[in-house]
Design a protein around this motif. Structure first.
Motif, PDB file in Angstrom:
ATOM      1  N   LEU A 181       0.825  -1.208   0.000  1.00  0.00           N
ATOM      2  CA  LEU A 181       0.000   0.000   0.000  1.00  0.00           C
ATOM      3  C   LEU A 181       0.860   1.260   0.000  1.00  0.00           C
ATOM      4  O   LEU A 181       0.545   2.243  -0.690  1.00  0.00           O
ATOM      5  CB  LEU A 181      -0.936   0.001   1.211  1.00  0.00           C
ATOM      6  N   LEU A 182       1.942   1.255   0.758  1.00  0.00           N
ATOM      7  CA  LEU A 182       2.822   2.427   0.809  1.00  0.00           C
ATOM      8  C   LEU A 182       3.505   2.661  -0.541  1.00  0.00           C
ATOM      9  O   LEU A 182       3.624   3.813  -0.993  1.00  0.00           O
ATOM     10  CB  LEU A 182       3.868   2.246   1.904  1.00  0.00           C
ATOM     11  N   LYS A 183       3.934   1.607  -1.184  1.00  0.00           N
ATOM     12  CA  LYS A 183       4.558   1.752  -2.502  1.00  0.00           C
ATOM     13  C   LYS A 183       3.545   2.241  -3.535  1.00  0.00           C
ATOM     14  O   LYS A 183       3.872   3.067  -4.394  1.00  0.00           O
ATOM     15  CB  LYS A 183       5.173   0.431  -2.936  1.00  0.00           C
ATOM     16  N   ARG A 184       2.312   1.753  -3.440  1.00  0.00           N
ATOM     17  CA  ARG A 184       1.278   2.210  -4.370  1.00  0.00           C
ATOM     18  C   ARG A 184       0.969   3.688  -4.136  1.00  0.00           C
ATOM     19  O   ARG A 184       0.818   4.456  -5.101  1.00  0.00           O
ATOM     20  CB  ARG A 184       0.013   1.366  -4.173  1.00  0.00           C
ATOM     21  N   HIS A 185       0.874   4.106  -2.874  1.00  0.00           N
ATOM     22  CA  HIS A 185       0.640   5.517  -2.582  1.00  0.00           C
ATOM     23  C   HIS A 185       1.758   6.375  -3.171  1.00  0.00           C
ATOM     24  O   HIS A 185       1.502   7.442  -3.755  1.00  0.00           O
ATOM     25  CB  HIS A 185       0.544   5.742  -1.072  1.00  0.00           C
ATOM     26  N   ARG A 186       2.993   5.922  -3.021  1.00  0.00           N
ATOM     27  CA  ARG A 186       4.126   6.649  -3.613  1.00  0.00           C
ATOM     28  C   ARG A 186       3.968   6.759  -5.130  1.00  0.00           C
ATOM     29  O   ARG A 186       4.143   7.841  -5.705  1.00  0.00           O
ATOM     30  CB  ARG A 186       5.430   5.928  -3.284  1.00  0.00           C
ATOM     31  N   ASP A 187       3.624   5.651  -5.783  1.00  0.00           N
ATOM     32  CA  ASP A 187       3.512   5.656  -7.244  1.00  0.00           C
ATOM     33  C   ASP A 187       2.406   6.591  -7.712  1.00  0.00           C
ATOM     34  O   ASP A 187       2.572   7.306  -8.706  1.00  0.00           O
ATOM     35  CB  ASP A 187       3.237   4.238  -7.756  1.00  0.00           C
ATOM     36  N   ILE A 188       1.282   6.586  -7.005  1.00  0.00           N
ATOM     37  CA  ILE A 188       0.170   7.478  -7.366  1.00  0.00           C
ATOM     38  C   ILE A 188       0.560   8.936  -7.111  1.00  0.00           C
ATOM     39  O   ILE A 188       0.298   9.825  -7.937  1.00  0.00           O
ATOM     40  CB  ILE A 188      -1.098   7.119  -6.578  1.00  0.00           C
ATOM     41  N   LYS A 248       0.685   9.763   5.783  1.00  0.00           N
ATOM     42  CA  LYS A 248       0.002   9.861   7.074  1.00  0.00           C
ATOM     43  C   LYS A 248      -1.358  10.543   6.925  1.00  0.00           C
ATOM     44  O   LYS A 248      -2.375  10.068   7.456  1.00  0.00           O
ATOM     45  CB  LYS A 248       0.881  10.636   8.059  1.00  0.00           C
ATOM     46  N   ASN A 249      -1.374  11.625   6.169  1.00  0.00           N
ATOM     47  CA  ASN A 249      -2.623  12.370   5.999  1.00  0.00           C
ATOM     48  C   ASN A 249      -3.605  11.654   5.072  1.00  0.00           C
ATOM     49  O   ASN A 249      -4.811  11.593   5.353  1.00  0.00           O
ATOM     50  CB  ASN A 249      -2.334  13.774   5.456  1.00  0.00           C
ATOM     51  N   SER A 250      -3.102  11.109   3.973  1.00  0.00           N
ATOM     52  CA  SER A 250      -3.975  10.546   2.939  1.00  0.00           C
ATOM     53  C   SER A 250      -4.495   9.156   3.285  1.00  0.00           C
ATOM     54  O   SER A 250      -5.654   8.833   3.016  1.00  0.00           O
ATOM     55  CB  SER A 250      -3.236  10.483   1.598  1.00  0.00           C
ATOM     56  N   ILE A 251      -3.629   8.325   3.868  1.00  0.00           N
ATOM     57  CA  ILE A 251      -4.016   6.941   4.141  1.00  0.00           C
ATOM     58  C   ILE A 251      -4.716   6.804   5.479  1.00  0.00           C
ATOM     59  O   ILE A 251      -5.710   6.062   5.599  1.00  0.00           O
ATOM     60  CB  ILE A 251      -2.778   6.019   4.102  1.00  0.00           C
ATOM     61  N   LEU A 252      -4.236   7.511   6.502  1.00  0.00           N
ATOM     62  CA  LEU A 252      -4.754   7.305   7.845  1.00  0.00           C
ATOM     63  C   LEU A 252      -5.777   8.341   8.287  1.00  0.00           C
ATOM     64  O   LEU A 252      -6.794   7.993   8.883  1.00  0.00           O
ATOM     65  CB  LEU A 252      -3.596   7.276   8.853  1.00  0.00           C
ATOM     66  N   LYS A 253      -5.532   9.613   8.014  1.00  0.00           N
ATOM     67  CA  LYS A 253      -6.398  10.658   8.565  1.00  0.00           C
ATOM     68  C   LYS A 253      -7.623  10.952   7.701  1.00  0.00           C
ATOM     69  O   LYS A 253      -8.754  10.951   8.185  1.00  0.00           O
ATOM     70  CB  LYS A 253      -5.588  11.945   8.773  1.00  0.00           C
ATOM     71  N   ALA A 254      -7.399  11.196   6.409  1.00  0.00           N
ATOM     72  CA  ALA A 254      -8.500  11.636   5.547  1.00  0.00           C
ATOM     73  C   ALA A 254      -9.656  10.645   5.487  1.00  0.00           C
ATOM     74  O   ALA A 254     -10.822  11.054   5.649  1.00  0.00           O
ATOM     75  CB  ALA A 254      -7.970  11.944   4.144  1.00  0.00           C
ATOM     76  N   PRO A 255      -9.426   9.345   5.269  1.00  0.00           N
ATOM     77  CA  PRO A 255     -10.564   8.420   5.174  1.00  0.00           C
ATOM     78  C   PRO A 255     -11.369   8.308   6.464  1.00  0.00           C
ATOM     79  O   PRO A 255     -12.570   8.030   6.428  1.00  0.00           O
ATOM     80  CB  PRO A 255      -9.905   7.079   4.825  1.00  0.00           C
ATOM     81  N   VAL A 256     -10.725   8.514   7.614  1.00  0.00           N
ATOM     82  CA  VAL A 256     -11.420   8.423   8.894  1.00  0.00           C
ATOM     83  C   VAL A 256     -12.307   9.644   9.120  1.00  0.00           C
ATOM     84  O   VAL A 256     -13.372   9.551   9.739  1.00  0.00           O
ATOM     85  CB  VAL A 256     -10.404   8.281  10.048  1.00  0.00           C
ATOM     86  N   ASN A 257     -11.912  10.786   8.589  1.00  0.00           N
ATOM     87  CA  ASN A 257     -12.611  12.037   8.867  1.00  0.00           C
ATOM     88  C   ASN A 257     -13.766  12.342   7.927  1.00  0.00           C
ATOM     89  O   ASN A 257     -14.514  13.290   8.164  1.00  0.00           O
ATOM     90  CB  ASN A 257     -11.611  13.204   8.830  1.00  0.00           C
ATOM     91  N   VAL A 258     -13.922  11.565   6.845  1.00  0.00           N
ATOM     92  CA  VAL A 258     -15.029  11.831   5.921  1.00  0.00           C
ATOM     93  C   VAL A 258     -16.238  10.998   6.303  1.00  0.00           C
ATOM     94  O   VAL A 258     -16.139   9.979   6.995  1.00  0.00           O
ATOM     95  CB  VAL A 258     -14.626  11.532   4.454  1.00  0.00           C
ATOM     96  N   GLN A 259     -17.414  11.431   5.854  1.00  0.00           N
ATOM     97  CA  GLN A 259     -18.663  10.741   6.143  1.00  0.00           C
ATOM     98  C   GLN A 259     -19.257  10.191   4.849  1.00  0.00           C
ATOM     99  O   GLN A 259     -19.263  10.875   3.832  1.00  0.00           O
ATOM    100  CB  GLN A 259     -19.663  11.712   6.794  1.00  0.00           C
TER     101      GLN A 259
END
Length: 385
Positions: A212-219, A308-319
């Motif tokens: 997942l971390l490598k994919r996030h980097r590639d994107i 940290k922001n995109s994988i962990l924080k953002a998905p938790v904070n949206v409804q």
């Protein structure tokens, strides 16, 4: 874990499934490198040749390319056991000449690279690293250091060193508890001996987190200017730091949280010098290029903060599920995420049709397994019964 974190765990696992190399592709790659190995095995009458995989394919962390036009990387070591007395140029030439002698491989062969010879297949390319034992002898598991060739821009060859076998052993030891469990389950399911199960055929939260971390980097770097792409974090650094930070979590979401929060702790600083030691060859610094090009260090920390922001924080904070999907698409790509959500929707539909769908009275979520807190969902009809 909260309900939202459990939901993310489920989708992270589905995304990893879609990111992973398919069984068909893995088997094709295995057949290809074994065939190359058999051909190279006769490349020098005086050299006992050993072919072994290395890199992400060997560690079970390979991922699909972002673009269908891109290819998988398959990395191989071509060890000439009895050629320790030969020069770096001779070692490189022996392997290249042997590949050119094969009618098919000659047409697939790229011009000589800095360290490898590359064969281009339809869906992947194979990087073959010529090398010799660094200690005169090669004997697993103790004498496994290799000396490889590195060609400079001026055409001169210099030696470099590595130990892919010991790195693989170290990486496996970093996830000893879940890997033993995964191998036992694989052994029972497929009726094979545990000792015959390679690392890349089973998956632990560490391997999945790295994917997942490598994919996030590639994107993240896919649409950025070339100057930034050139300085993107390299896989060996992501893999090494993630393995250091991993604490044998059995849950992918929790593993990701721990790894992202702690991987930077394993980067050493001596004044202005960054050090990320090869855990099995401490004299090798994976961050040596950071010290030559400071932008590489800057990009690593920028990527880590983004993860940290995109994988962990953002998905938790949206409804709302659609917002979760949009958030994950920005991390891992639209097609991969949408396939994962569609697969989940199909499993729920099948469970409903089989009358094995349940609603959790505590979280309100739909599940395909029963528990004390769930209630069976009735089958759907067009008459609303």
């Amino acid at each position: 874990m909260t309900d939202k974190e459990q939901l993310l765990e489920k989708y992270f696992l589905k995304i990893v499934e879609n990111l992973d190399i398919s069984t068909t592709m893995r088997e094709k790659a295995e057949r290809s490198y074994r065939a190359v190995g058999e051909w190279l095995g006769d490349c020098d009458a005086n050299s006992d040749v050993k072919i072994m995989p290395q890199g992400s394919f060997y560690l079970g962390t390979v991922i699909r390319p972002v673009s269908d036009a891109d290819e998988y990387d398959i990395d191989l070591v071509c060890l000439l056991k009895n050629a320790t007395g030969k020069s770096e140029a001779e070692i490189k030439r022996i392997v290249g000449d042997r590949l050119r002698e094969h009618k098919t491989y000659a047409n697939m062969l790229e011009p000589e690279g800095k360290r490898c010879w590359t064969l281009n297949y339809d869906e992947f390319h194979m990087d073959i690293l010529p090398c010799v034992p660094n200690n005169r002898f090669y004997a697993e598991p103790y004498l496994t250091e290799i000396k490889l060739t590195h060609k400079l821009e001026n055409g001169k060859y210099i030696p470099k060193y590595g130990n892919p076998y010991q790195y693989h052993e170290w990486f496996e030891e970093r996830m000893r508890v879940p890997i033993d469990k995964a191998r036992k389950e694989f052994s029972v399911k497929n009726q094979v001996e545990i000792s015959e199960i390679p690392l890349y055929k089973v998956k632990t939260p560490l391997q999945q987190a790295i994917q997942l971390l490598k994919r996030h980097r590639d994107i993240m770097y896919d649409t950025l200017p070339e100057v930034r792409k050139d300085n993107a974090p390299i896989s060996i650094i992501i893999t090494t730091l993630a393995a250091h930070a991993y604490n044998n979590e059995t849950n992918l979401y929790e593993a990701l949280c721990n790894i992202i929060d702690n991987m930077s702790r394993y980067i050493k600083r001596e004044g202005a010098i960054y050090i990320i030691e090869n855990p099995v060859m401490t004299e090798e610094n994976f961050a040596d290029k950071w010290n030559e090009t400071p932008e590489k260090a800057n990009e690593f920390f920028a990527w880590l903060e983004s993860a940290k922001n995109s994988i962990l924080k953002a998905p938790v904070n949206v409804q709302g599920l659609h917002k979760v999907s949009e958030s994950l698409e920005s991390c891992f790509g639209r097609n991969i995420v949408r396939r994962s959500f569609v697969a989940d929707g199909n499993s729920i539909k099948t469970a409903r049709e089989n009358k094995s769908l349940y609603i959790d009275g505590l979280s309100g979520g739909l599940k395909t397994t029963a528990s004390e807190s769930t209630k069976k969902v009735g089958g759907h009809t067009f008459f609303g019964k």
